[in-house]
Design a protein around this motif. Structure first.
Motif, PDB file in Angstrom:
ATOM      1  N   ALA A  30       0.843  -1.189   0.000  1.00 20.80           N
ATOM      2  CA  ALA A  30       0.000   0.000   0.000  1.00 20.80           C
ATOM      3  C   ALA A  30       0.883   1.246   0.000  1.00 20.80           C
ATOM      4  O   ALA A  30       2.098   1.162   0.142  1.00 20.80           O
ATOM      5  N   ASN A  31       0.271   2.440  -0.139  1.00 23.04           N
ATOM      6  CA  ASN A  31       1.079   3.656  -0.311  1.00 23.04           C
ATOM      7  C   ASN A  31       0.337   4.895   0.185  1.00 23.04           C
ATOM      8  O   ASN A  31      -0.802   5.130  -0.192  1.00 23.04           O
ATOM      9  N   LEU A  32       1.026   5.664   1.023  1.00 28.00           N
ATOM     10  CA  LEU A  32       0.547   6.983   1.454  1.00 28.00           C
ATOM     11  C   LEU A  32       1.711   7.962   1.431  1.00 28.00           C
ATOM     12  O   LEU A  32       2.868   7.569   1.569  1.00 28.00           O
ATOM     13  N   GLY A  33       1.396   9.247   1.296  1.00 29.21           N
ATOM     14  CA  GLY A  33       2.423  10.271   1.388  1.00 29.21           C
ATOM     15  C   GLY A  33       2.796  10.519   2.840  1.00 29.21           C
ATOM     16  O   GLY A  33       1.922  10.721   3.682  1.00 29.21           O
ATOM     17  N   ALA A  34       4.090  10.502   3.137  1.00 25.70           N
ATOM     18  CA  ALA A  34       4.526  10.731   4.510  1.00 25.70           C
ATOM     19  C   ALA A  34       4.070  12.092   5.019  1.00 25.70           C
ATOM     20  O   ALA A  34       3.742  12.249   6.204  1.00 25.70           O
ATOM     21  N   ALA A  35       4.025  13.078   4.142  1.00 29.63           N
ATOM     22  CA  ALA A  35       3.628  14.424   4.561  1.00 29.63           C
ATOM     23  C   ALA A  35       2.219  14.446   5.138  1.00 29.63           C
ATOM     24  O   ALA A  35       1.879  15.331   5.943  1.00 29.63           O
ATOM     25  N   GLN A  36       1.388  13.487   4.752  1.00 24.13           N
ATOM     26  CA  GLN A  36       0.012  13.455   5.271  1.00 24.13           C
ATOM     27  C   GLN A  36      -0.025  13.187   6.777  1.00 24.13           C
ATOM     28  O   GLN A  36      -1.023  13.495   7.442  1.00 24.13           O
ATOM     29  N   LEU A  37       1.047  12.620   7.322  1.00 24.94           N
ATOM     30  CA  LEU A  37       1.092  12.386   8.771  1.00 24.94           C
ATOM     31  C   LEU A  37       1.139  13.695   9.545  1.00 24.94           C
ATOM     32  O   LEU A  37       0.839  13.724  10.745  1.00 24.94           O
ATOM     33  N   ASN A  38       1.511  14.783   8.890  1.00 18.92           N
ATOM     34  CA  ASN A  38       1.494  16.105   9.516  1.00 18.92           C
ATOM     35  C   ASN A  38       0.193  16.851   9.244  1.00 18.92           C
ATOM     36  O   ASN A  38       0.043  18.006   9.650  1.00 18.92           O
ATOM     37  N   LEU A  39      -0.729  16.190   8.547  1.00 20.57           N
ATOM     38  CA  LEU A  39      -1.992  16.834   8.180  1.00 20.57           C
ATOM     39  C   LEU A  39      -3.194  16.026   8.650  1.00 20.57           C
ATOM     40  O   LEU A  39      -4.258  16.056   8.025  1.00 20.57           O
ATOM     41  N   GLY A  40      -3.004  15.278   9.748  1.00 22.45           N
ATOM     42  CA  GLY A  40      -4.137  14.576  10.339  1.00 22.45           C
ATOM     43  C   GLY A  40      -4.185  13.091  10.102  1.00 22.45           C
ATOM     44  O   GLY A  40      -4.953  12.382  10.757  1.00 22.45           O
ATOM     45  N   TYR A  41      -3.385  12.592   9.163  1.00 24.67           N
ATOM     46  CA  TYR A  41      -3.361  11.154   8.955  1.00 24.67           C
ATOM     47  C   TYR A  41      -2.623  10.479  10.108  1.00 24.67           C
ATOM     48  O   TYR A  41      -1.724  11.052  10.716  1.00 24.67           O
TER      49      TYR A  41
END
Length: 338
Positions: A123-134
């Protein structure tokens, strides 16, 4: 999510047109094997099998997908999954943000798992999203959506910096990556997207709990150039275009990361053109070689085209082993260089 889906489609269009190919060199051409004129092995007996995430692979090749809008993502991923399942090669999907935020699966559903069988699926997510609520909930949804064996966090600070409306706040991200690595029930993979992982950054990621490192070095698709191509203003295009050749060449990134993290699983990607490049990446210290843009055009044509492209790469890798007198991948990794 229409805006994000449109952006993903624009990314695919630029990459498929060839306008996203950056000017940087991978450095892999400088890796030259000493030819063995008397290999004393049979070509057909060369063993290219290996293991990844506890599963047996037919060859040390990882296929990475780029996510477009839902309709295109569906067709591309189905073709890739069918071919990878047939050849027992792992598949890493593109970003699942569109699917997570837009409802539905965005072309990334459990049919991919059915096509792959027990071959690893990432699977794949952007690491930056962890700073935006993910956080853990979204990560688990991404994994469960496709029944993945691992989760890739892609690191793309350069792309975000030059993308209009990109995510530029990366403070405290390493700690959040570490927290996710400790809580997630599947291994975490950290992947750059074309500017390369350095040895020190790789070491910090491993110390935080990341299990697999994908260097994705410079020499393939330049996401700064991709963003320059789709920029809406001359100013934004000029800022992005200056970084078209930015990054750590793939060959250097592989060598650095292997030295810094001798026990880690390392994927060498970024401008891997063929099976000979894959052999070079393995010799430098990679456990697998990854391709994305290299199979994208074939994926747009369908399963048979993808299968043919991957079989050619496997055949090239087999010849590299044969002509270095390497009966298997362990021997290739120790093959003499000029």
């Amino acid at each position: 999510m229409t805006g994000i889906a449109d952006r993903k489609d624009q990314h695919l269009d630029v990459v498929l047109s060839g306008r996203g190919q950056g000017p940087a060199a991978t450095g892999l051409d400088a890796v030259r094997f000493r030819h063995v004129a008397l290999p004393e092995i049979a070509l057909g007996d060369v063993d290219l099998s290996t293991t990844f995430l506890g599963r047996r692979l037919g060859a040390p090749l990882l296929v990475s997908a780029m996510t477009g809008g839902p309709a295109r993502a569906c067709a591309i991923n189905r073709a890739l999954a069918a071919a990878c399942g047939r050849l027992r090669l792992p598949l890493a999907v593109g970003s699942q943000r569109v699917a997570l935020e837009g409802g539905g699966d965005g072309g990334l559903g459990r049919d991919l798992r059915r096509a792959l069988g027990d071959v690893p699926l990432l699977a794949n997510l952007g690491a930056a999203q962890l700073n935006l609520g993910y956080g853990l909930a979204e990560a688990r949804r991404a994994v469960d959506m496709i029944e993945a064996d691992a989760l890739v966090l892609h690191l793309n600070p350069l792309q975000e910096a030059v993308q209009e409306g990109g995510d530029g706040d990366w403070r405290g991200l390493l700690g959040r990556i570490g927290s996710l690595a400790r809580a997630l029930p599947v291994p975490l993979v950290a992947k750059e997207v074309g500017a390369g992982l350095s040895g020190p950054v790789a070491r910090r990621l491993v110390d935080a709990g990341v299990a697999v490192l994908d260097v994705a070095g410079a020499g393939g698709t330049s996401w700064a150039l991709v963003e320059a191509e789709r920029a809406r203003s001359p100013r934004a295009a000029a800022v992005a275009r200056a970084f078209a050749g930015w990054g750590i060449p793939t060959a250097q990134a592989i060598a650095e990361v292997r030295r810094a993290c001798p026990g880690a699983v390392v994927i060498g990607s970024g401008g891997i053109r063929d099976g000979l490049d894959a052999a070079r990446a393995l010799r430098l210290g990679a456990d697998l070689a990854g391709q994305a843009a290299g199979v994208l055009a074939a994926a747009a044509e369908g399963e048979e085209a993808v299968t043919e492209a991957l079989e050619v790469a496997i055949a090239q890798l087999r010849v590299a082993c044969f002509c270095t007198g390497s009966p298997d991948l362990a021997a290739l990794k120790a093959a003499e260089l000029l």
